[in-house]
Design an enzyme around this catalytic site. Sequence first.
Site, PDB file in Angstrom:
ATOM      1  N   HIS A  33      -3.672   6.064   3.411  1.00 23.11           N
ATOM      2  CA  HIS A  33      -4.342   4.843   2.954  1.00 23.11           C
ATOM      3  C   HIS A  33      -3.716   3.583   3.534  1.00 23.11           C
ATOM      4  O   HIS A  33      -4.414   2.679   4.022  1.00 23.11           O
ATOM      5  CB  HIS A  33      -4.290   4.826   1.420  1.00 23.11           C
ATOM      6  CG  HIS A  33      -5.156   3.807   0.764  1.00 23.11           C
ATOM      7  ND1 HIS A  33      -4.739   2.513   0.541  1.00 23.11           N
ATOM      8  CD2 HIS A  33      -6.396   3.892   0.253  1.00 23.11           C
ATOM      9  CE1 HIS A  33      -5.700   1.849  -0.083  1.00 23.11           C
ATOM     10  NE2 HIS A  33      -6.722   2.665  -0.277  1.00 23.11           N
ATOM     11  N   SER A  89     -11.098  -0.635  -0.769  1.00 23.12           N
ATOM     12  CA  SER A  89      -9.815  -0.640  -0.057  1.00 23.12           C
ATOM     13  C   SER A  89     -10.001  -0.937   1.415  1.00 23.12           C
ATOM     14  O   SER A  89      -9.105  -1.461   2.078  1.00 23.12           O
ATOM     15  CB  SER A  89      -9.131   0.722  -0.197  1.00 23.12           C
ATOM     16  OG  SER A  89      -8.454   0.837  -1.408  1.00 23.12           O
ATOM     17  N   ASP A 117       0.834  -1.190   0.000  1.00 26.51           N
ATOM     18  CA  ASP A 117       0.000   0.000   0.000  1.00 26.51           C
ATOM     19  C   ASP A 117       0.874   1.247   0.000  1.00 26.51           C
ATOM     20  O   ASP A 117       1.957   1.234  -0.597  1.00 26.51           O
ATOM     21  CB  ASP A 117      -0.930  -0.037   1.226  1.00 26.51           C
ATOM     22  CG  ASP A 117      -2.277   0.607   0.963  1.00 26.51           C
ATOM     23  OD1 ASP A 117      -2.322   1.828   0.729  1.00 26.51           O
ATOM     24  OD2 ASP A 117      -3.291  -0.107   0.987  1.00 26.51           O
TER      25      ASP A 117
END
Length: 781
Positions: free
Chosen positions: A221, A550, A147
Site C-alpha cells: 500500500h 487511498s 503509510d
Amino acid sequence: MATSLSSPLLLFCLLFFFSFVSVTVSTPTRSIDQTKTYIIHASKSEKPTTFSTHHRWYSSIVGSVSSSHQPSDILYTYERSVNGFSVRLTRAQASQLRRLPGILSVIPDRRRTLHTTHTPNFLGLADTFGLWPNSEYGDDVIVGVLDTGIWPERESFSDEGLPPVPSTWKGSCETTSDFPSTACNRKIIGAKAFYRGYTASLGNRLNETGGSLSPRDTEGHGTHTASTAAGAVVKDAGFFEFAKGEARGMATKARIAVYKICWSEGCYDSDILAAMDNAIDDGVHIISLSVGSSGYAPQYYRDSIAIGAFGAMQHGILVSCSAGNSGPDPYTATNIAPWILTVGASTIDREFPADAVLGNGRVYGGVSLYSGEGLSDTQYPLVYAADCGSRYCYSGQLNSTLVAGKIVICDRGGNARVEKGSAVKIAGGVGMIHTNLDENGEELLADAHLVPATMVGASGGDKIKEYVKSDPAPTATIVFKGTVIGTSPSAPRVASFSSRGPNYRTAEIIKPDVIAPGVNILAGWTGYTSPTDLDIDSRRVAFNIISGTSMSCPHVSGLAALLRRAHPTWTPAALKSALMTTAYYIDDTGKNLTDLATGEQSTPFVHGSGHVDPNRALNPGLVYDAEVDDYLSFLCSIGYDSKQIATFTKDPVDCSAGKFSNPGDLNYPSFSVVFNSKKGGVVKYKRVVTNVGSKVDAVYEVKVSAPPGVEVVVSPAKLEFSEEKKEAEYEITFNSVGGGSAAFGAIEWSDGVHNLVSCWHHELMLPFGCYVRNQQLSLKL
C-alpha cells in the site's frame, strides 16, 4: 454544539467552485466555457428538407447552440466513413447539441499517441504547458507519506537527475538489517518506522510474520501511494500485459519522506501522531495520509488525525487525506475536519474489459486483470454459487461436485474478490463471474484473478442469474480484451465505495472536498507479497493495479506539492481553495458527473466541489484563505470548550472573543446552510476572497439561479479589486420560503475571463447522532 441534530432541519448547501477559462488560448482546460473539438454523428435521413445540403443543416445546428458560431467553425463534414461533422464547442453547448433531433452522439476528440499509465494524461498534465513546467515538477517540495512504508528498490524511487537534498530537510533515514542506508537517496530523503503503539497492542509479543519493524513495505500500500504522489518517470511500466506505458507520479521531482505507521493488524493513533510530529519537525511541506477511522467520523477533538493535521496546518503544512471506502451510505466520509483536504475516488477513461458471453448469445461487459491462459471462447456449464454451498464463494464451502469444470457466479461481499476466484479454482471450477449487488451498482473494479474471471455490474449480474434459473443447461465463457481507453463508459464517475456526506459532525461544512482518480490505478508495488496478498499467489510484480480512496488521496497530495512549488507563499488553505474552486463536475462526454452507486447524477455530497483540474488550479483567480485563528473560531462556534480546543492549540482559548455566530462563517471554499424553522428561515454568511490572478484590477459580477423554495441575495453584486485592494468581502443571504425536497441551485461570478460557478443543495435532514469511538484506524484501500 452550534447545530442541534435532535430535530428535523432543512439543509441548504452552497458549493463554491470557479470555472476559469485560461487566458492563454493554447492551454487546454476543463472549464465549462473552454471550447474543445467534438465529433458529432448525425442521422442522414433526418436532415430537414429545408436544407439543400447536410453541411447547411450542420451549420444551422451549430448556430442554434451559440450565435457566436460561424459556418466556418465546422472543421470537417463527414459523408463517407460516417455521417456528421466536427466542431469546437464548450461542454455546455455539447450538452445542448446532444438533445437536438437527428443527433446520434457527441464525442470529444482525442489525440492518439503511444500509450502511458495514463492518470497524468487524464488529469491534463503535460510537459509543455500548465502545472508541470510552471512548478518545475515539484522540485524540492517534500511529501511526507504516512503509510505502510516503501520498497526503495523500485524504479519509481530513482534519484537520477535530482539535485542534492533540500537544505531545509532535517529528517533522517533509519537503517535496519533489511533497510540499509543505501535505501535512501535524493528521492527517498528520509524513512522512519513507528510501531510502538502497534507492538503494545500485541502485548509486546510481535508476530514476526506481520511485517518488518523497519520502513520497508511488506504490504504494498505505501509503495503504491508514494509512487503515485511523487514517483519518478519509469519507462515500459505495466501490470503483466495491462496498462503498458510510461509511469510517473504527480510530482516527479518532489522528494519523499517515508513514515511507516501501518502494520498487518492496522494503524494506531499513537504511532500516527508520532509520525505527524516527526514529519512537522523534519520539514515536510505536504502530508499524504490514506488512513482513517472505521465507522462514523469521531469528534474532532477525539480524532488523532484531525489533531495532528491541525498542528501541521499551524506549521504551514497541507494535510491531504482519503475520505474512506464506506460508500455508498451517507454520512460515511471520515477525515472531515475543515483544515484537512478530504479526497473521494473516481474513475478514469481507461478500462480492462472482460465480457461474460452467455450461451444464449447475450454479452455482459465486465472488467478483469486476469493474465493467464484464457477460455478460448469455449462455452462451459454455468452455475450460481448459492446453489453450490456459498453465494459469496467462501473458501472451503463450495461443493466441488457441483462446481468442477464449470464457471461459477459469485456475489460480491463477505470476502476478498480475488479470494472468491481462488475458492472456485480450489473446488475445480474453470472460471468465475463476480456479480455486484444493488449497493455496489455498476462500479467495476479490476482484479488480478488466479482463475479466468470478470466482474459485472448489478444489473448484468441479475440477468445472468435469471438466465441460470430459466435455462436447463446454461453455459458461458469469458472474453478478455486487454486495455482500452475511451469515452465509453464516460469518465470521471464517482466510485460507489467512495465515502460521502453529508458531514457527520458539522452540517455546515461539505465533505469530501474533491474527487480524484482512485479506481484501477497503476503504481509501484512491494516485492514482499503478491499483487493479491493471498498465500496461494506466488506472483511478484513491480507495479500493481488497485482501487480505493487511498489511491485518489496521493494524486491530490502530489498535485498540492506542485502548487506548493509554484506558489510557495500560499497557505495550506489557499492551496486547498485552488484545488476546490477550480474542480469540475462535467464528464468527458459533456454530462454531469455520475454516481456509480445509483447510476444517477452525482451531488456535492458525493463529489464535493468536483474533480480536480490541476492546470486550472495553477491560476484560480481567487482563493478563500484561512488562518489558525479562523479555525479556532470555528471550533468555538461548534460548542467546544476551552479544554477541548486546547487539544489542538496546546493552550486554552477564550471563545468569548472572535467566535463565529455560525460554523458556516468559516471562510471555506464550499458551504452548507442549515435552516432551523425554530430560529426562522433566514441564514447569512460572509466570505472573503483574495485576488491571486494576474489582473490586479479585476471586477467580478454575480448571477444567481436559485432553486424553488429558496431566495438568495448576494451583496455586493460586484467585487472590485485593485493594486491596493487584494481582498473583497461579500455576504449571501438565504431565505427559505417553502419546499423542503432536495434541490440544487447556483450563482456565478464572472470578470469576463474567469467564471466562478457556485452550486448549493437543500433538503430536509433527518435527525442523527450516533457517536463512535475508534482507537484503531484502518487503511482506506
